[in-house]
Write an enzyme that holds these catalytic residues in place. Structure first.
Site, short mmCIF file in Angstrom:
data_model
loop_
_atom_site.label_atom_id
_atom_site.label_comp_id
_atom_site.label_asym_id
_atom_site.label_seq_id
_atom_site.Cartn_x
_atom_site.Cartn_y
_atom_site.Cartn_z
CE LYS A 1 2.76 6.81 -9.80
NZ LYS A 1 1.32 6.36 -9.29
CE LYS B 1 -0.27 -4.29 -14.73
NZ LYS B 1 0.33 -4.27 -13.48
CB CYS C 1 -4.66 -6.12 -7.67
SG CYS C 1 -3.23 -5.57 -6.74
CG HIS D 1 -7.67 4.80 -11.93
ND1 HIS D 1 -6.99 4.00 -10.79
CD2 HIS D 1 -7.64 5.97 -11.68
CE1 HIS D 1 -6.66 4.99 -9.98
NE2 HIS D 1 -7.11 5.99 -10.37
CB THR E 1 4.32 -3.27 -14.74
OG1 THR E 1 3.08 -3.81 -15.09
CG2 THR E 1 5.34 -4.03 -15.56
NE ARG E 2 0.79 -1.98 -8.17
CZ ARG E 2 0.34 -3.10 -8.55
NH1 ARG E 2 0.40 -3.51 -9.65
NH2 ARG E 2 -0.14 -3.93 -7.47
CG HIS F 1 -0.36 -9.28 -6.58
ND1 HIS F 1 -0.95 -8.61 -5.59
CD2 HIS F 1 -1.30 -9.75 -7.77
CE1 HIS F 1 -2.22 -9.01 -5.88
NE2 HIS F 1 -2.47 -9.27 -7.01
C1 LIG Z 1 -4.03 -3.14 -9.98
C2 LIG Z 1 -3.42 -2.18 -9.14
C3 LIG Z 1 -2.86 -1.36 -10.19
C4 LIG Z 1 -2.05 -0.30 -9.45
N1 LIG Z 1 -1.26 0.38 -10.39
C5 LIG Z 1 -0.30 1.15 -9.64
C6 LIG Z 1 0.49 2.18 -10.48
O1 LIG Z 1 0.64 1.89 -11.82
N2 LIG Z 1 1.27 2.89 -9.98
C7 LIG Z 1 1.20 3.31 -8.60
O2 LIG Z 1 2.08 4.04 -8.17
N3 LIG Z 1 0.36 2.73 -7.63
C8 LIG Z 1 -0.37 1.63 -8.06
N4 LIG Z 1 -1.32 0.89 -7.53
C9 LIG Z 1 -1.40 1.29 -5.96
C10 LIG Z 1 -0.27 0.39 -5.21
O3 LIG Z 1 -0.06 -0.73 -5.88
C11 LIG Z 1 -0.47 0.40 -3.67
O4 LIG Z 1 -0.60 1.79 -3.46
C12 LIG Z 1 0.29 -0.01 -3.00
O5 LIG Z 1 0.87 -1.34 -3.64
C13 LIG Z 1 -0.14 -0.39 -1.42
O6 LIG Z 1 1.04 -0.88 -0.79
P1 LIG Z 1 0.68 -1.31 0.87
O7 LIG Z 1 1.86 -1.51 1.57
O8 LIG Z 1 -0.04 -0.32 1.46
O9 LIG Z 1 -0.17 -2.62 0.82
P2 LIG Z 1 0.26 -3.94 0.53
O10 LIG Z 1 1.44 -4.18 -0.55
O11 LIG Z 1 -0.89 -4.86 0.21
O12 LIG Z 1 1.02 -4.32 1.85
C14 LIG Z 1 0.29 -4.57 2.92
C15 LIG Z 1 0.82 -5.83 3.69
O13 LIG Z 1 0.44 -6.06 4.98
C16 LIG Z 1 0.16 -7.36 5.20
N5 LIG Z 1 -0.76 -7.50 6.39
C17 LIG Z 1 -2.06 -7.25 6.22
N6 LIG Z 1 -2.44 -7.44 7.53
C18 LIG Z 1 -1.64 -8.18 8.53
C19 LIG Z 1 -1.62 -8.62 9.57
N7 LIG Z 1 -2.44 -8.70 10.28
N8 LIG Z 1 -0.56 -9.17 9.85
C20 LIG Z 1 0.64 -9.39 9.30
N9 LIG Z 1 0.63 -8.80 8.05
C21 LIG Z 1 -0.39 -8.25 7.43
C22 LIG Z 1 -0.28 -7.94 3.98
O14 LIG Z 1 0.08 -9.20 3.81
C23 LIG Z 1 0.77 -6.94 3.02
O15 LIG Z 1 1.77 -7.87 2.69
C24 LIG Z 1 -1.96 -0.23 -8.07
C25 LIG Z 1 -2.82 -1.09 -6.95
C26 LIG Z 1 -3.44 -2.04 -7.68
C27 LIG Z 1 -4.21 -3.06 -6.71
#
Ligand SMILES: Cc1cc2nc3c(=O)[nH]c(=O)nc-3n(C[C@H](O)[C@H](O)[C@H](O)COP(=O)(O)OP(=O)(O)OC[C@H]3O[C@@H](n4cnc5c(N)ncnc54)[C@H](O)[C@@H]3O)c2cc1C
Length: 373
Positions: free
Chosen positions: A347, A266, A314, A270, A51-52, A48
């Site tokens: 990404k 924003k 985040c 990092h 933007t990314r 969330h």
């Molecule tokens: C501040 C910030 C800036 C970033 N900037 C960039 C960027 O500019 N470019 C880029 O490429 N990447 C960026 N990233 C990294 C990127 O956002 C993450 O790599 C990506 O969002 C991770 O996705 P995910 O699916 O692993 O985690 P999430 O999207 O958090 O998904 C995990 C999901 O699992 C669910 N979940 C967990 N446990 C359970 C359970 N027991 N039962 C049911 N559901 C569950 C959660 O509710 C969640 O929805 C950034 C990250 C952050 C925090």
């Protein structure tokens, strides 16, 4: 009572990686059931904050580039299928010393992969991008294939596409455990037990908790994003102000985006956040959280005020080498764990979904660039 055993794959966690995987699996015709403790597009995890950054000349390693090129194709496919604007190309600036990790890495990646790019010195930057204040000896690399993604919209779009292709997605459903069963796995949830042949665990910051027995080398880090008011929003519009990363003289990384609200940009730091537990994270913003962004704007940008109009918390889920983890669980055949974060995973999300689809349905290996535990 265990319900239905007709699913090919259960996806645990429908954030960026899970929603994209569900979309790609369903597109291949797999019977998918997905579980999410909140709702796709929520603001409690890692996907969330409006933007990314998307970029292709990857300073982290030239070998990521083919994956990013494929990711861009898939982002456009998702845009087309969902009729949503998800990726805005602005170009991308990498600013720092020529010999620094960032600029040297971007140049190596661009040259090795024949990516269009331009090296700008202090004078050229002051003409082309006067919003940035460079110091003597600093340079910038401008690459074309960069811009920003809209995370909440993208996760919701992928989940909606998965459902439209036949996936069953259960929201407000917490997964308690994934266990072996006669036909594959049983997913134990707050709303019952569900059987599937295989499972993909994409639980983001909660991955260490769901896979405690595997002792994966993951650490969750608290991160803060801040929105600072700008004096002349037109100068920070996406057409005039590319996404950027800057490596400061102290080897620290700051990054920022053009305005999407017409009044602020924003900025974020990092890494440099503290370790946290996703279930007890401090979501209050302290002055100390946003001071580095104010300091950065004061020292390195022109036309950005110290007026913080918003800030949000985040989480990064980091590996020791900042790569990603694709792990199999020896005690649970048919289960794959994907942790693609370390602060740069978003990404890649659709290409990760495609790679997970290949691994689950065709037993295909994932590229070595993805650190496989
Ligand atoms: C501040 C910030 C800036 C970033 N900037 C960039 C960027 O500019 N470019 C880029 O490429 N990447 C960026 N990233 C990294 C990127 O956002 C993450 O790599 C990506 O969002 C991770 O996705 P995910 O699916 O692993 O985690 P999430 O999207 O958090 O998904 C995990 C999901 O699992 C669910 N979940 C967990 N446990 C359970 C359970 N027991 N039962 C049911 N559901 C569950 C959660 O509710 C969640 O929805 C950034 C990250 C952050 C925090």
């Amino acid at each position: 009572m265990t319900r239905g055993s007709s699913f090919d794959v259960a996806v645990v966690g429908l954030g960026a990686m899970g929603a994209m995987s569900a979309w790609r699996l369903a597109a291949r015709g797999a019977g998918v059931i997905g579980f999410e403790r909140y709702r796709p597009g929520h603001d409690h995890g890692s996907s969330h904050g409006d933007t990314r950054i998307f970029r292709t000349a990857y300073f982290e390693g030239p070998d990521y580039v083919p994956l990013l090129q494929r990711a861009q194709v898939l982002w456009r496919l998702l845009e087309k299928e969902s009729e949503a604007e998800l990726l805005t190309m602005t170009g991308g600036l990498a600013i720092g010393r020529l010999e620094g990790e960032l600029v040297a890495g971007v140049l190596a990646s661009a040259r090795q992969n024949d990516l269009p790019h331009r090296l700008l010195d202090v004078t050229e930057m002051s003409h082309a991008y006067p919003q940035h204040r460079l110091e003597h000896g600093e340079v910038a690399v401008l690459e074309n294939e960069a811009g920003f993604l809209r995370p909440e919209r993208a996760v919701s779009a992928a989940a909606a596409r998965a459902e439209a292709l036949g996936a069953r997605l259960m929201t407000d459903t917490q997964v308690i455990s994934v266990e072996a069963s006669r036909s594959g796995v049983v997913v134990v949830t707050s709303r019952g037990r569900f059987e599937a042949e295989q499972a993909l665990i994409t639980a983001g910051a909660w991955t260490p908790k769901l896979t405690r027995h595997l002792h994966l080398p993951l650490k969750v880090e608290r991160q803060v994003m801040g929105w600072l008011a700008v004096t002349d929003p037109a100068r920070f519009a996406p057409q005039r102000f590319p996404v950027f990363i800057r490596e400061t003289d102290h080897g620290r990384f700051r990054y920022g985006f053009p305005t999407t609200d017409g009044r602020s940009i924003k900025l974020a730091v990092h890494h440099e956040g503290g370790d946290t537990d996703p279930d007890s994270i401090d979501s209050e913003i302290q002055d100390a959280d946003v001071q580095p962004m104010r300091d950065f704007a004061r020292d390195h940008l022109l036309g950005v005020t110290g007026d913080m109009v918003d800030a949000r918390v985040c989480m990064y889920t980091n590996t020791p080498d900042d790569r990603f983890i694709v792990a199999r669980d020896a005690s649970l055949p048919g289960v794959i764990i994907l942790s693609a974060c370390s602060g740069h995973g978003f990404k890649f999300a659709p290409v990760m979904g495609e790679l997970m689809t290949g691994a689950l349905l065709d037993d295909r290996a994932v590229p070595a660039i993805i650190h496989s535990a």
